[in-house]
Design a protein around this motif. Structure first.
Motif, PDB file in Angstrom:
ATOM      1  N   VAL A   1       0.721  -1.078   0.191  1.00 19.24           N
ATOM      2  CA  VAL A   1      -0.161  -0.020   0.133  1.00 19.24           C
ATOM      3  C   VAL A   1       0.840   1.269  -0.022  1.00 19.24           C
ATOM      4  O   VAL A   1       1.974   1.293   0.800  1.00 19.24           O
ATOM      5  N   VAL A   2       0.452   2.197  -0.909  1.00 13.85           N
ATOM      6  CA  VAL A   2       1.582   3.486  -0.920  1.00 13.85           C
ATOM      7  C   VAL A   2       0.415   4.592  -0.744  1.00 13.85           C
ATOM      8  O   VAL A   2      -0.572   4.579  -1.124  1.00 13.85           O
ATOM      9  N   GLY A   3       0.757   5.577   0.199  1.00 13.41           N
ATOM     10  CA  GLY A   3       0.126   6.627   0.679  1.00 13.41           C
ATOM     11  C   GLY A   3       1.086   7.708   0.792  1.00 13.41           C
ATOM     12  O   GLY A   3       2.395   7.610   1.015  1.00 13.41           O
ATOM     13  N   THR A   4       0.459   8.981   1.388  1.00 11.79           N
ATOM     14  CA  THR A   4       1.221   9.977   1.639  1.00 11.79           C
ATOM     15  C   THR A   4       1.111  10.211   3.269  1.00 11.79           C
ATOM     16  O   THR A   4      -0.016  10.241   3.727  1.00 11.79           O
ATOM     17  N   SER A   5       2.233  10.256   3.973  1.00 14.75           N
ATOM     18  CA  SER A   5       2.144  10.231   5.198  1.00 14.75           C
ATOM     19  C   SER A   5       1.525  11.432   5.999  1.00 14.75           C
ATOM     20  O   SER A   5       1.447  12.564   5.192  1.00 14.75           O
ATOM     21  N   LYS A   6       1.041  11.446   7.085  1.00 17.86           N
ATOM     22  CA  LYS A   6       0.545  12.616   7.734  1.00 17.86           C
ATOM     23  C   LYS A   6       1.567  13.568   8.105  1.00 17.86           C
ATOM     24  O   LYS A   6       2.743  13.447   8.432  1.00 17.86           O
ATOM     25  N   GLY A   7       1.417  15.031   7.559  1.00 16.78           N
ATOM     26  CA  GLY A   7       2.407  16.266   7.585  1.00 16.78           C
ATOM     27  C   GLY A   7       2.122  16.823   9.094  1.00 16.78           C
ATOM     28  O   GLY A   7       1.230  16.910   9.624  1.00 16.78           O
ATOM     29  N   LYS A   8       3.463  16.764   9.533  1.00 21.92           N
ATOM     30  CA  LYS A   8       3.694  17.308  11.083  1.00 21.92           C
ATOM     31  C   LYS A   8       4.272  18.593  11.178  1.00 21.92           C
ATOM     32  O   LYS A   8       4.801  18.793  12.149  1.00 21.92           O
ATOM     33  N   GLY A   9       4.455  19.175  10.007  1.00 18.44           N
ATOM     34  CA  GLY A   9       5.189  20.604   9.969  1.00 18.44           C
ATOM     35  C   GLY A   9       6.626  20.657  10.399  1.00 18.44           C
ATOM     36  O   GLY A   9       7.323  19.480  10.368  1.00 18.44           O
ATOM     37  N   PHE A  10       6.989  21.666  10.990  1.00 14.84           N
ATOM     38  CA  PHE A  10       8.254  21.774  11.027  1.00 14.84           C
ATOM     39  C   PHE A  10       8.722  21.214  12.593  1.00 14.84           C
ATOM     40  O   PHE A  10       7.904  21.723  13.369  1.00 14.84           O
ATOM     41  N   GLN A  11       9.453  20.190  12.743  1.00 14.84           N
ATOM     42  CA  GLN A  11       9.709  19.500  14.007  1.00 14.84           C
ATOM     43  C   GLN A  11      11.442  19.890  14.254  1.00 14.84           C
ATOM     44  O   GLN A  11      11.982  19.849  13.102  1.00 14.84           O
ATOM     45  N   GLY A  12      11.602  19.315  15.664  1.00  9.05           N
ATOM     46  CA  GLY A  12      13.045  19.407  15.896  1.00  9.05           C
ATOM     47  C   GLY A  12      13.731  18.128  15.752  1.00  9.05           C
ATOM     48  O   GLY A  12      12.815  17.130  15.708  1.00  9.05           O
ATOM     49  N   VAL A  13      14.800  17.854  16.327  1.00  8.81           N
ATOM     50  CA  VAL A  13      15.679  16.645  16.026  1.00  8.81           C
ATOM     51  C   VAL A  13      14.849  15.588  16.895  1.00  8.81           C
ATOM     52  O   VAL A  13      15.181  14.429  16.583  1.00  8.81           O
ATOM     53  N   VAL A  14      14.548  15.969  18.057  1.00  4.58           N
ATOM     54  CA  VAL A  14      13.956  14.945  19.087  1.00  4.58           C
ATOM     55  C   VAL A  14      12.923  14.271  18.417  1.00  4.58           C
ATOM     56  O   VAL A  14      12.760  12.883  18.442  1.00  4.58           O
ATOM     57  N   LYS A  15      11.907  14.858  17.750  1.00  2.00           N
ATOM     58  CA  LYS A  15      10.625  14.254  17.100  1.00  2.00           C
ATOM     59  C   LYS A  15      10.787  13.586  15.720  1.00  2.00           C
ATOM     60  O   LYS A  15      10.519  12.622  15.442  1.00  2.00           O
ATOM     61  N   ARG A  16      11.879  14.385  15.318  1.00  2.00           N
ATOM     62  CA  ARG A  16      12.133  14.088  13.638  1.00  2.00           C
ATOM     63  C   ARG A  16      13.111  12.983  13.458  1.00  2.00           C
ATOM     64  O   ARG A  16      12.880  12.197  12.882  1.00  2.00           O
ATOM     65  N   HIS A  17      14.111  12.863  14.555  1.00  2.00           N
ATOM     66  CA  HIS A  17      15.076  11.846  14.418  1.00  2.00           C
ATOM     67  C   HIS A  17      15.285  10.961  15.456  1.00  2.00           C
ATOM     68  O   HIS A  17      16.076   9.886  15.572  1.00  2.00           O
ATOM     69  N   GLY A  18      14.383  11.354  16.577  1.00  2.00           N
ATOM     70  CA  GLY A  18      14.650  10.327  17.606  1.00  2.00           C
ATOM     71  C   GLY A  18      15.799  10.727  18.673  1.00  2.00           C
ATOM     72  O   GLY A  18      16.375   9.905  19.541  1.00  2.00           O
ATOM     73  N   PHE A  19      16.467  11.990  18.580  1.00  2.00           N
ATOM     74  CA  PHE A  19      17.622  12.291  19.322  1.00  2.00           C
ATOM     75  C   PHE A  19      17.006  12.455  20.731  1.00  2.00           C
ATOM     76  O   PHE A  19      16.001  12.606  21.143  1.00  2.00           O
ATOM     77  N   SER A  20      18.291  12.342  21.704  1.00  2.00           N
ATOM     78  CA  SER A  20      17.971  12.254  23.045  1.00  2.00           C
ATOM     79  C   SER A  20      18.153  13.657  23.781  1.00  2.00           C
ATOM     80  O   SER A  20      17.816  13.567  25.015  1.00  2.00           O
ATOM     81  N   GLY A  21      18.539  14.448  23.063  1.00  2.00           N
ATOM     82  CA  GLY A  21      18.926  15.653  23.749  1.00  2.00           C
ATOM     83  C   GLY A  21      20.484  15.658  24.274  1.00  2.00           C
ATOM     84  O   GLY A  21      21.383  14.691  24.066  1.00  2.00           O
ATOM     85  N   VAL A  22      20.894  16.823  24.650  1.00  2.00           N
ATOM     86  CA  VAL A  22      22.212  17.242  24.830  1.00  2.00           C
ATOM     87  C   VAL A  22      22.700  16.106  26.117  1.00  2.00           C
ATOM     88  O   VAL A  22      23.741  15.625  26.314  1.00  2.00           O
TER      89      VAL A  22
ATOM     90  N   GLY B   1      -1.067   7.906   5.943  1.00  2.00           N
ATOM     91  CA  GLY B   1      -2.168   8.959   5.596  1.00  2.00           C
ATOM     92  C   GLY B   1      -3.246   9.143   6.630  1.00  2.00           C
ATOM     93  O   GLY B   1      -3.575   8.311   7.651  1.00  2.00           O
ATOM     94  N   HIS B   2      -4.144  10.215   6.433  1.00  2.00           N
ATOM     95  CA  HIS B   2      -5.025  10.609   7.425  1.00  2.00           C
ATOM     96  C   HIS B   2      -6.315   9.701   6.721  1.00  2.00           C
ATOM     97  O   HIS B   2      -6.315   9.287   5.630  1.00  2.00           O
ATOM     98  N   ASN B   3      -7.615   9.594   7.530  1.00  2.00           N
ATOM     99  CA  ASN B   3      -8.721   9.088   7.072  1.00  2.00           C
ATOM    100  C   ASN B   3      -9.264   9.912   6.081  1.00  2.00           C
ATOM    101  O   ASN B   3      -9.321  11.161   5.948  1.00  2.00           O
ATOM    102  N   GLY B   4      -9.379   9.054   4.756  1.00  2.00           N
ATOM    103  CA  GLY B   4     -10.014   9.628   3.468  1.00  2.00           C
ATOM    104  C   GLY B   4      -8.876  10.202   2.615  1.00  2.00           C
ATOM    105  O   GLY B   4      -9.334  10.848   1.582  1.00  2.00           O
ATOM    106  N   SER B   5      -7.558   9.712   2.904  1.00  2.00           N
ATOM    107  CA  SER B   5      -6.705  10.050   2.018  1.00  2.00           C
ATOM    108  C   SER B   5      -6.746   8.915   0.926  1.00  2.00           C
ATOM    109  O   SER B   5      -7.259   7.842   1.132  1.00  2.00           O
ATOM    110  N   ILE B   6      -6.082   9.219  -0.364  1.00  2.00           N
ATOM    111  CA  ILE B   6      -6.005   8.409  -1.530  1.00  2.00           C
ATOM    112  C   ILE B   6      -4.716   7.405  -1.191  1.00  2.00           C
ATOM    113  O   ILE B   6      -3.678   7.799  -0.883  1.00  2.00           O
TER     114      ILE B   6
END
Length: 205
Positions: free
Chosen positions: A108-129, A195-200
């Motif tokens: 199944v191919v779809g477009t993932s949910k957009g989460k906007g501009f995010q920091g490295v902790v949420k985007r890449h799983g960094f644990s912080g300094v 994708g979200h509900n209703g997405s193609i």
């Protein structure tokens, strides 16, 4: 390859006789209309073009109207081509979820949910300094060092940093078809679908 254009309805779960619960996604798989049949002689490769979802005529160009008129169908919103089709269909015929069988595995191919501009902790799983000592009261979610000073005096390409997250084309492979409801063109696939509900989404085998 055989495939369909579908719409993600949502998620649910089913229970087996032994009480095992399986999370699954409901997809409205079709019906799709064949709007073009390509052959090796005329186009250089074999493929069928399918369309899904009605569209108003006032939002359709003249070229699109003539294209859909050849298949004797109303204007459609989504068009997709599947090469080397396993299912042979003529121009204007419909393809439904019945081309698949229960127990079959699909992609199944779809477009993932957009989460906007995010920091490295949420985007890449960094644990912080690290520890919140030595005056580091505002560094718990910071990316840390990104490059050298005298050498290499630049930041390498591909460095994992903050930025746009989600809203990307994602393919999930090996999802199992748990159940098919031909009267509603619904199929239940194991696991989650991007994708979200209703997405193609594109369903392909």
């Amino acid at each position: 390859m055989k495939g369909l254009i579908g719409k993600k309805i949502g998620m649910t779960s089913i229970f087996e006789a032994n009480g095992k619960q399986t999370a699954c996604t409901i997809i409205e798989a079709g019906p799709n209309v064949v709007t073009q049949v390509k052959s090796l002689e005329s186009d250089g490769y074999n493929a069928i073009q399918v369309s899904f979802g009605d569209k108003k005529e006032k939002h359709t160009t003249k070229a699109e109207l003539n294209h859909f008129a050849k298949a004797s169908t109303s204007p459609k919103r989504f068009v997709k081509e599947f090469r080397n089709p396993d299912v042979q269909k003529a121009l204007g015929e419909s393809i439904t979820c019945e081309i698949f069988t229960e127990g079959e595995t699909i992609d199944v191919v779809g477009t993932s949910k957009g989460k906007g501009f995010q920091g490295v902790v949420k985007r890449h799983g960094f644990s912080g300094v690290g520890e919140a000592t030595h005056g580091q009261h505002d560094r718990s979610r910071a990316p840390g060092s990104v490059g050298g000073s005298s050498y290499p005096s630049r930041v390498f390409k591909g460095m994992r940093m903050a930025g746009q997250t989600g809203n990307e084309r994602v393919k999930v492979k090996g999802l199992k078809i748990l159940k098919i409801f031909p009267e509603k063109n619904y199929i239940l696939v194991s696991g989650s679908v991007p994708g979200h509900n209703g997405s193609i989404v594109l369903i392909q085998k």
